[in-house]
Write a protein that holds these residues in place. Structure first.
Motif, PDB file in Angstrom:
ATOM      1  N   UNK A 269     -20.473 -35.291 -31.820  1.00 57.20           N
ATOM      2  CA  UNK A 269     -19.363 -34.342 -31.681  1.00 57.20           C
ATOM      3  C   UNK A 269     -18.963 -34.203 -30.218  1.00 57.20           C
ATOM      4  N   UNK A 270     -19.933 -34.169 -29.311  1.00 54.16           N
ATOM      5  CA  UNK A 270     -19.611 -34.035 -27.891  1.00 54.16           C
ATOM      6  C   UNK A 270     -18.731 -35.207 -27.428  1.00 54.16           C
ATOM      7  N   UNK A 271     -19.084 -36.405 -27.852  1.00 57.86           N
ATOM      8  CA  UNK A 271     -18.306 -37.580 -27.465  1.00 57.86           C
ATOM      9  C   UNK A 271     -16.917 -37.565 -28.118  1.00 57.86           C
ATOM     10  N   UNK A 272     -16.875 -37.161 -29.370  1.00 60.17           N
ATOM     11  CA  UNK A 272     -15.616 -37.182 -30.108  1.00 60.17           C
ATOM     12  C   UNK A 272     -14.625 -36.147 -29.583  1.00 60.17           C
TER      13      UNK A 272
ATOM     14  N   UNK B   4     -32.001 -20.764 -32.307  1.00 60.97           N
ATOM     15  CA  UNK B   4     -32.748 -21.891 -31.751  1.00 60.97           C
ATOM     16  C   UNK B   4     -31.734 -22.977 -31.435  1.00 60.97           C
ATOM     17  N   UNK B   5     -31.555 -23.277 -30.152  1.00 60.65           N
ATOM     18  CA  UNK B   5     -30.457 -24.163 -29.777  1.00 60.65           C
ATOM     19  C   UNK B   5     -30.949 -25.342 -28.944  1.00 60.65           C
ATOM     20  N   UNK B   6     -30.095 -26.351 -28.902  1.00 58.54           N
ATOM     21  CA  UNK B   6     -30.285 -27.538 -28.057  1.00 58.54           C
ATOM     22  C   UNK B   6     -29.038 -27.659 -27.194  1.00 58.54           C
ATOM     23  N   UNK B   7     -29.214 -27.759 -25.894  1.00 59.18           N
ATOM     24  CA  UNK B   7     -28.086 -27.939 -24.980  1.00 59.18           C
ATOM     25  C   UNK B   7     -27.954 -29.431 -24.686  1.00 59.18           C
ATOM     26  N   UNK B   8     -26.843 -29.998 -25.139  1.00 53.07           N
ATOM     27  CA  UNK B   8     -26.612 -31.438 -25.016  1.00 53.07           C
ATOM     28  C   UNK B   8     -25.588 -31.678 -23.919  1.00 53.07           C
ATOM     29  N   UNK B   9     -26.000 -32.435 -22.896  1.00 52.89           N
ATOM     30  CA  UNK B   9     -25.128 -32.800 -21.785  1.00 52.89           C
ATOM     31  C   UNK B   9     -25.132 -34.317 -21.657  1.00 52.89           C
ATOM     32  N   UNK B  10     -24.311 -34.813 -20.767  1.00 58.63           N
ATOM     33  CA  UNK B  10     -24.227 -36.259 -20.581  1.00 58.63           C
ATOM     34  C   UNK B  10     -25.558 -36.832 -20.119  1.00 58.63           C
TER      35      UNK B  10
END
Length: 407
Positions: free
Chosen positions: A345-348, A372-378
């Motif tokens: 989703x981040x890429x899209x 409960x989260x995950x932080x997604x970065x490049x």
């Protein structure tokens, strides 16, 4: 314990209301003065039945203000000026009566008038009988005041003057001093000052007809907490909120909307911004051609609802252009393969970060207090432990501040 350096040179206006805990206000004044705080006091008529004006004046080394109608005081120190010359207003003790008058916007004595007229932050230290504190009216008044940004310390559990036990004892003087120091420490930590942020929160309601709509189970708790956390760090926050049961967070401009199209329009109106956090659970589809009249059962079966896609707010805000925020953060609420779907989703969408969480039945995320989260970065993924949504918001706001550090 309170750091003397944080408090030195600060100005506190202390409102002393009528309750046996008023005797602690004398010790509070002494402790604040020891740390270099200038203390000016407003003593209510009831407060003067527990501590004398002479005692308060001796400790503050300043005039004690008591009467709204004192022509001398009003000519030398009007209540408007009195309410705004301090860095912080502290109400200790804050009685049930004074809290109720604050909540109702009363201005029937000097203390209430000063508290209504101030443009400065207010900290209250409630003190009252346990039954009075637990009464629904007091709890509602306190919740309303906190939603407006009023800070609170205490009350503590303990034996009351009436020999009942429970919550209602005013916090001890050094606890109040520490709370005051904590406020000033937080005020000095405003790394997002000068930054503008847009936060979306809650669900959207997409009408089927005038009485029915398509929605989801989002409570808005996480988005509202993020808006408040960014404001605490100094950001100028516009919160675009779908229908929720939450009070507007203090320190934020709030735009209330219902549909996805209204949410997008509100976000575009709030541009330009440095930060966009899209935490709302926006409905992906809406009814194409919603009825302007209530749909009726006619024996022919349910109506066929033709759906059409809603605008993609996250993708729109992430689109390169003059007004694209420097940091765009999306949310991905998934029910399986959370990291796989969220990373895609981040890429899209073209956003910078994605905060991903599992909203499967049984997790309690929708409507609950924890996340409960995950932080997604490049550059990778951070998986955070389960924590209250307020704590998630604080951690995310600090990460946002870190992103802009040095820029």
């Amino acid at each position: 314990m309170a750091d003397h350096a944080i408090l030195a040179g600060k100005r506190v206006l202390l409102v002393i209301a009528g309750g046996i805990a008023a005797y602690k206000s004398l010790e509070l004044i002494r402790r604040l003065r020891e740390r270099g705080v200038t203390v000016r006091a407003v003593l209510t008529e009831a407060g003067a039945r527990f501590v004398t004006p002479l005692s308060v004046q001796a400790l503050t080394e300043d005039t004690v203000y008591r009467d709204l109608w004192s022509l001398t005081d009003e000519s030398e120190m009007g209540h408007i000026r009195l309410s705004r010359e301090a860095d912080l207003l502290v109400v200790a003790p804050a009685t049930a009566n004074l809290l109720a008058r604050m909540a109702g916007g009363m201005a029937d004595d000097l203390a209430a008038t000063v508290l209504l007229a101030t443009d400065k932050p207010v900290l209250v230290a409630p003190a009252m009988n346990v039954r009075m504190w637990q009464h629904a009216a007091t709890q509602a008044n306190m919740a309303l005041l906190e939603s407006r940004g009023v800070l609170r310390v205490g009350p503590n559990d303990g034996v009351m003057a009436c020999n009942e036990y429970g919550p209602g004892r005013m916090a001890e003087p050094m606890e109040i001093v520490d709370a005051i120091a904590g406020f000033f420490a937080a005020e000095s930590h405003r790394p997002l000052a000068g930054r503008r942020a847009i936060v979306t929160s809650g669900p959207t309601h997409e009408p089927i007809d005038p009485v029915r709509y398509i929605a989801n189970r989002s409570s808005g708790k996480q988005g509202h907490a993020i808006a408040a956390a960014l404001a605490t760090l100094g950001a100028e926050v516009t919160l675009v909120s779908g229908p929720t049961r939450l009070p507007d967070p203090a320190g934020c401009k709030v735009v209330h909307i219902e549909t996805a199209r209204e949410m997008l329009a509100a976000c575009e109106t709030a541009l330009p911004a440095d930060i966009a956090v899209c935490a709302a659970a926006v409905a992906d589809w809406r009814v194409d051609g919603a009825s302007d009249r209530k749909l009726k059962k006619d024996g022919g079966g349910p109506p066929a609802l033709a759906l059409t896609e809603n605008p993609d707010i996250l993708a729109t805000l992430s689109r390169p252009g003059e007004h694209r925020p420097a940091l765009v953060v999306g949310f991905a609420a998934e029910t399986g393969d959370v990291l796989t779907y969220a990373t895609a989703k981040r890429a899209r969408k073209g956003c910078d970060w994605i905060v991903a969480n599992d909203v499967s039945p049984g997790t309690g995320t929708f409507g609950g207090s924890d996340n409960t989260v995950h932080l997604i970065r490049a550059d990778g993924v951070e998986s955070w432990p389960t924590m209250p949504k307020d704590a998630v918001a604080t951690r995310l706001a600090e990460a946002v501040a870190g992103y802009f550090e040095g820029k």
